[in-house]
Write a protein that holds these residues in place. Structure first.
Motif, PDB file in Angstrom:
ATOM      1  N   SER A  45       0.791  -1.229   0.000  1.00 16.95           N
ATOM      2  CA  SER A  45       0.000   0.000   0.000  1.00 16.95           C
ATOM      3  C   SER A  45       0.827   1.285   0.000  1.00 16.95           C
ATOM      4  CB  SER A  45      -0.964   0.005   1.184  1.00 16.95           C
ATOM      5  OG  SER A  45      -0.239  -0.039   2.399  1.00 16.95           O
ATOM      6  N   GLU A  60      -1.903  -3.635  -3.591  1.00 23.58           N
ATOM      7  CA  GLU A  60      -2.726  -3.201  -2.462  1.00 23.58           C
ATOM      8  C   GLU A  60      -3.251  -1.789  -2.693  1.00 23.58           C
ATOM      9  OE1 GLU A  60      -0.667  -5.751   1.156  1.00 23.58           O
ATOM     10  OE2 GLU A  60      -0.385  -3.585   1.125  1.00 23.58           O
ATOM     11  N   SER A  61      -4.414  -1.524  -2.124  1.00 18.91           N
ATOM     12  CA  SER A  61      -5.025  -0.210  -2.190  1.00 18.91           C
ATOM     13  C   SER A  61      -4.088   0.823  -1.557  1.00 18.91           C
ATOM     14  CB  SER A  61      -6.359  -0.226  -1.444  1.00 18.91           C
ATOM     15  OG  SER A  61      -6.941   1.044  -1.464  1.00 18.91           O
ATOM     16  N   GLY A  62      -3.902   1.935  -2.252  1.00 16.78           N
ATOM     17  CA  GLY A  62      -3.039   2.996  -1.746  1.00 16.78           C
ATOM     18  C   GLY A  62      -1.693   3.056  -2.445  1.00 16.78           C
TER      19      GLY A  62
END
Length: 119
Positions: free
Chosen positions: A89, A105-107
């Protein structure tokens, strides 16, 4: 008191290669090759060829990279060829990537081209 024969020291082979950590105080310019894994906590400019590559949260790597598995937690810029890629992230990835499997991953910050291989 019994005397026991000394046990032989363990032998290192290519299939049981270790992990090399490039500390946060290091800046390396050049080519790095390992039959094991490389963990970049500092800064690397050049080419890395290894079984595994991990760029730590404070790590920065720029150049050309080839590894079976790659995990990016810090910054990676350049060309990347791998079987499996995990981009965490907080990672910043600016790269042309050739891969077989990928997890982002998100981010995470991503910029570049991704091309899947099937070999």
């Amino acid at each position: 008191m019994q005397n026991r024969p000394a046990e032989p020291a363990p032998q290192r082979t290519g299939s049981n290669a270790s992990k090399s950590t490039l500390g946060s105080d290091l800046k390396i310019v050049g080519d790095i090759t390992s039959s094991g894994s490389i963990e970049v906590m500092g800064e690397v400019e050049g080419t890395i060829t290894a079984r595994g590559l991990m760029v730590g949260p404070e790590g920065r790597a720029s150049g050309t990279f080839s590894a079976e598995s790659v995990e990016v937690r810090g910054q990676l810029e350049g060309r990347l060829s791998c079987a499996s890629l995990v981009v965490r992230s907080a990672a910043q990835l600016t790269s042309d990537v050739t891969y077989r499997s990928v997890v982002i991953e998100s981010g995470a910050t991503i910029d570049g081209r991704f091309k899947i291989t099937r070999d």
